[in-house]
Design a protein around this motif. Structure first.
Motif, PDB file in Angstrom:
ATOM      1  N   PHE A 100       0.878  -1.165   0.000  1.00 37.91           N
ATOM      2  CA  PHE A 100       0.000   0.000   0.000  1.00 37.91           C
ATOM      3  C   PHE A 100       0.918   1.218   0.000  1.00 37.91           C
ATOM      4  N   MET A 103       0.759   4.484   2.141  1.00 38.38           N
ATOM      5  CA  MET A 103       0.604   4.345   3.580  1.00 38.38           C
ATOM      6  C   MET A 103       1.967   4.115   4.222  1.00 38.38           C
ATOM      7  N   LEU A 111      -2.235  -3.579   8.696  1.00 41.05           N
ATOM      8  CA  LEU A 111      -3.193  -4.249   7.809  1.00 41.05           C
ATOM      9  C   LEU A 111      -2.974  -5.757   7.799  1.00 41.05           C
ATOM     10  N   HIS A 114      -5.275  -7.316  10.121  1.00 43.56           N
ATOM     11  CA  HIS A 114      -6.698  -7.087   9.865  1.00 43.56           C
ATOM     12  C   HIS A 114      -7.574  -8.279  10.247  1.00 43.56           C
TER      13      HIS A 114
ATOM     14  N   ARG B 200      -8.178   1.806   7.779  1.00 41.73           N
ATOM     15  CA  ARG B 200      -6.995   1.260   7.089  1.00 41.73           C
ATOM     16  C   ARG B 200      -7.409   0.347   5.943  1.00 41.73           C
ATOM     17  N   ALA B 201      -8.471  -0.429   6.168  1.00 38.81           N
ATOM     18  CA  ALA B 201      -8.932  -1.315   5.094  1.00 38.81           C
ATOM     19  C   ALA B 201      -9.446  -0.488   3.909  1.00 38.81           C
ATOM     20  N   LEU B 203      -8.317   2.439   2.988  1.00 34.65           N
ATOM     21  CA  LEU B 203      -7.109   2.917   2.313  1.00 34.65           C
ATOM     22  C   LEU B 203      -6.447   1.799   1.518  1.00 34.65           C
ATOM     23  N   ALA B 204      -6.477   0.602   2.079  1.00 36.45           N
ATOM     24  CA  ALA B 204      -5.865  -0.539   1.394  1.00 36.45           C
ATOM     25  C   ALA B 204      -6.597  -0.829   0.091  1.00 36.45           C
ATOM     26  N   ARG B 206      -8.144   1.321  -1.694  1.00 41.23           N
ATOM     27  CA  ARG B 206      -7.763   2.380  -2.625  1.00 41.23           C
ATOM     28  C   ARG B 206      -6.385   2.123  -3.240  1.00 41.23           C
ATOM     29  N   ASP B 207      -5.412   1.760  -2.385  1.00 41.48           N
ATOM     30  CA  ASP B 207      -4.025   1.664  -2.844  1.00 41.48           C
ATOM     31  C   ASP B 207      -3.764   0.430  -3.697  1.00 41.48           C
ATOM     32  N   GLN B 208      -4.295  -0.707  -3.307  1.00 37.63           N
ATOM     33  CA  GLN B 208      -3.918  -1.957  -3.969  1.00 37.63           C
ATOM     34  C   GLN B 208      -4.967  -3.003  -3.620  1.00 37.63           C
ATOM     35  N   VAL B 210      -5.786  -5.891  -4.899  1.00 40.22           N
ATOM     36  CA  VAL B 210      -5.386  -7.302  -4.895  1.00 40.22           C
ATOM     37  C   VAL B 210      -4.664  -7.635  -3.587  1.00 40.22           C
ATOM     38  N   ALA B 212      -4.939  -6.059  -0.853  1.00 41.39           N
ATOM     39  CA  ALA B 212      -5.910  -5.980   0.234  1.00 41.39           C
ATOM     40  C   ALA B 212      -6.635  -7.308   0.383  1.00 41.39           C
ATOM     41  N   TYR B 222     -15.908  -3.878   1.827  1.00 43.46           N
ATOM     42  CA  TYR B 222     -15.372  -2.602   2.300  1.00 43.46           C
ATOM     43  C   TYR B 222     -15.713  -1.457   1.359  1.00 43.46           C
TER      44      TYR B 222
END
Ligand SMILES: Nc1ncnc2c1ncn2[C@@H]1O[C@H](COP(=O)(O)OP(=O)(O)OP(=O)(O)O)[C@@H](O)[C@H]1O
Ligand SMILES: [Mg+2]
Lengths: 271, 356
Positions: A100, A103, A111, A114, B200-201, B203-204, B206-208, B210, B212, B222
């Protein structure tokens, strides 16, 4: 989910995967026994990454099954979604680092926790009592991983700004934070200098020795692979070519032939 | 290198605090004082603008949760605000429900409808999702203007001002306290959300997405949760508009509204609460400032004054383009730069990549 009749570990049974006309995997079967350090090798395009993608649910094989036996329970992973497979304790890293990027290191590792956390939207937004305690408890777990991988100085750095070698470590850390039963590492040492490779190999060995995690390592560096693994599975053109201890693999005629002419791969001194 | 010099956190509790260093707490304190003193010093004209900004901040934070933090684009903002405004207005008008419960209801209804229209995000990303949410905007607008028996169609609803402890919130001064408290609660809730598991999930995702999914985040769940959370606050903004304006009309909630809100979060800063506030303030103040300028020029330069409505449109576009080109991270990044500059002032030293 059923009573296991198999040993703890991952059981890959007659898996075939096709992309249109391309057969990425054909009738692939092998076991990963809990507690061993298994290496998965093979020339470029052999299907190594495809195997990992099938295990973690990113690819769905047309035939065959993948089962996980852990803590006395057998789970059929074949039709599960990636997030369900992760919840069962399968973590991984990617050949081309999938972090990520925007972040921090800390948030990336958090994460990894999680699946072990419970907080919902309302409790997260209010952030009192149980929610706060949960964050702190899992932060502690993550700090252990940070300690282990020596990431203290870059805790709050944004991951996208880190050098390649560090990103590889952070990705390992995120997978470790999940406290997985099986840890799938797709070329963890690729593109690293020899010093970085050595410390990565050290970390993998330490994980293997100090925790209940079973690592599976893909890599092209034969010296390191032969050095650290208990058992090796060789893939070639989407099929299992050979399987055995590093010594057996080094002597295997088929393996030597398959690698012949591959200049990037040196089979270690034993040959 | 990336830590605040000389500040060490000895417990995780202080390390995860929202304001980690004394300077940050000092700034927050000053801001609170200004917010409390403001209504006593400001004219009704400025109070009115402040109330608009506070409501827009709530809506912008809501949109930012979806777009900035979770990476799902939405052109349905205006329609979702309409759902909040109409739900709150109708509950008060038809059932005499007090503003408190009817605002909560409005938020929940908007949340549900936002989640429903978020379902295409299972298959669609980027521009395709934008078009799907555009459809949501058009469908909701159509329903409001045609479901005459319930919504009054194109006729505006007239909603009574809310009452708190027997006091009518019918002046800007009184309403100010209501919106400021709700806007602060929205900001605090969102800040908390993004220092814990759920945020955080988001954001995850959003960022990536797969990555996530392979660490155990149910990506679709999410995304829907982001639509639900976002729409909740968007509905709150809509409900507040209903009670503040005392008039609910579909014309306030068109596609143009959606675009203005997108402009707020882009100019202010995607994925930033502070940026949502900055963007809401700028986009709300800009037309007011231009109108003011127009009044002043009325006598001295009537030729320019008559052109001002056009300048207003053009300056909007211009500002957004300038931000996209020169500071894509928006006003919140500019603010960060200012803070970094003064951080170790007067020494010429710049912090590296720090916290945002
Ligand atoms: N998503 C995909 N779509 C089409 N073909 C694919 C896809 N993924 C893999 N393949 C094909 O499957 C075969 C195996 O690829 P895979 O990436 O598993 O090889 P690999 O052993 O990991 O190779 P490398 O050492 O280069 O990483 C290749 O022929 C590849 O082109
Ligand atoms: Mg590969």
């Amino acid at each position: 989910m059923s009573e296991p009749d198999a040993l703890p570990g991952l059981h890959i049974d007659r898996v075939s995967l096709r992309f249109g006309g391309v057969a990425a995997l054909t009738d692939v079967s092998f076991n990963i026994q809990a507690g061993e350090l298994l290496a998965l090798i093979g020339p470029n395009g052999a299907g190594k990454t495809s195997v990992l993608n099938c295990i973690s649910g990113l690819y769905r094989p047309q035939e065959g099954s993948i089962r996980l036996v852990s803590e006395g329970v057998e789970h059929d992973l074949t039709d599960l979604a990636p997030h369900n497979i992760a919840q069962l304790g399968v973590a991984r890293t990617f050949q081309n680092i999938e972090l990520f990027k925007h972040m921090t290191v800390l948030d990336n590792l958090m994460l990894g926790r999680h699946v072990h956390m419970r907080g919902g939207v309302l409790s997260s937004g209010i952030f009192l009592g149980r929610q706060r305690r949960e964050e702190i408890a899992h932060r502690r777990e993550v700090e252990n991983v940070i300690d282990f991988l020596n990431l203290e100085s870059i805790r709050r750095a944004t991951v996208g700004n880190l050098p390649y070698g560090k990103q590889k470590l952070v990705e390992l850390g995120r997978a470790l934070a999940l406290d997985p039963a099986v840890l799938l590492l797709d070329e963890p040492m690729a593109g690293m200098n020899s010093e970085e490779k050595e410390s990565m190999a050290r970390f993998i060995l330490d994980v293997h020795e100090q925790s209940d995690t079973t690592p599976v390592v893909i890599d092209h560096d034969m010296d390191v692979i032969m050095d650290i693994s208990d058992r090796v599975v060789v893939l070639d053109f989407g099929r299992v070519l050979a399987e055995g201890t590093p010594e057996e693999i080094k002597m295997n005629k088929l393996v030597i032939d398959a690698y012949l002419g591959e200049e990037t791969i040196r089979v270690g001194s034993g040959v | 290198m990336t830590m605040e010099c000389g500040v060490f956190h000895t417990t995780y509790t202080s390390d995860i605090a929202l304001r980690r260093v004394p300077a940050e707490r000092l700034r927050l304190g000053l801001f609170v004082i200004v917010v409390i003193a403001f209504p006593f010093l400001a004219s009704p004209y400025w109070l009115n603008l402040a109330n608009q900004i506070a409501i827009a901040t709530v809506g912008a934070i809501g949109l930012n949760i979806l777009v900035g933090y979770t990476g799902q684009i939405s052109l349905g903002q205006g329609a979702f605000m309409a759902v909040g405004a109409y739900t709150a207005g109708l509950l008060t008008l038809n059932f005499g429900l007090p503003w408190g419960p009817s605002i909560v209801f409005a938020c929940l209804v908007t949340s549900a409808i936002g989640t429903f229209f978020g379902m295409p995000s299972l298959r669609l990303k980027g521009l395709y999702l934008a078009i799907a949410t555009l459809a949501a905007q058009e469908i909701i607008e159509w329903v409001i203007t045609h479901w005459t028996g319930v919504t009054g169609g194109t006729e505006a609803l007239v909603v009574p001002a809310p009452q708190l402890f027997g006091v009518r919130m019918n002046t800007d001064f009184r309403f100010y306290w209501l919106v400021v408290i709700l806007a602060s609660a929205t900001a605090l809730f969102t800040a908390n959300l993004f220092r814990s598991r759920i945020g955080r999930a988001f954001l995850a995702v959003r960022d990536q997405d797969v990555a996530a999914s392979v660490i155990g985040v149910n990506v679709f769940r999410y995304k829907l949760l982001a639509f639900a959370t976002s729409s909740f606050f968007v509905g709150l903004a809509g409900a507040l508009i209903a009670y503040y304006r005392n008039i609910v009309s579909w014309e306030r909630f068109t596609l143009e509204t959606s675009l203005f809100y997108l402009a707020m979060i882009i100019v202010g800063g995607l994925g930033s609460i502070r940026g949502s506030f900055f963007g809401a303030a700028l986009i709300t103040l800009l037309p007011a400032l231009i109108t003011n300028a127009g009044r002043m020029l009325q006598d001295s330069a009537p030729a320019i004054a008559s052109q001002l409505p056009n300048i207003q449109q053009a300056s909007f576009g211009l500002i957004i383009i300038l931000f996209l080109v020169f500071e894509p991270k928006g006003l919140s990044k500019l603010w960060q730069n200012v803070k970094d500059y003064f951080y170790v002032w007067p020494f010429a030293y710049r912090r590296g990549e720090g916290r945002h």
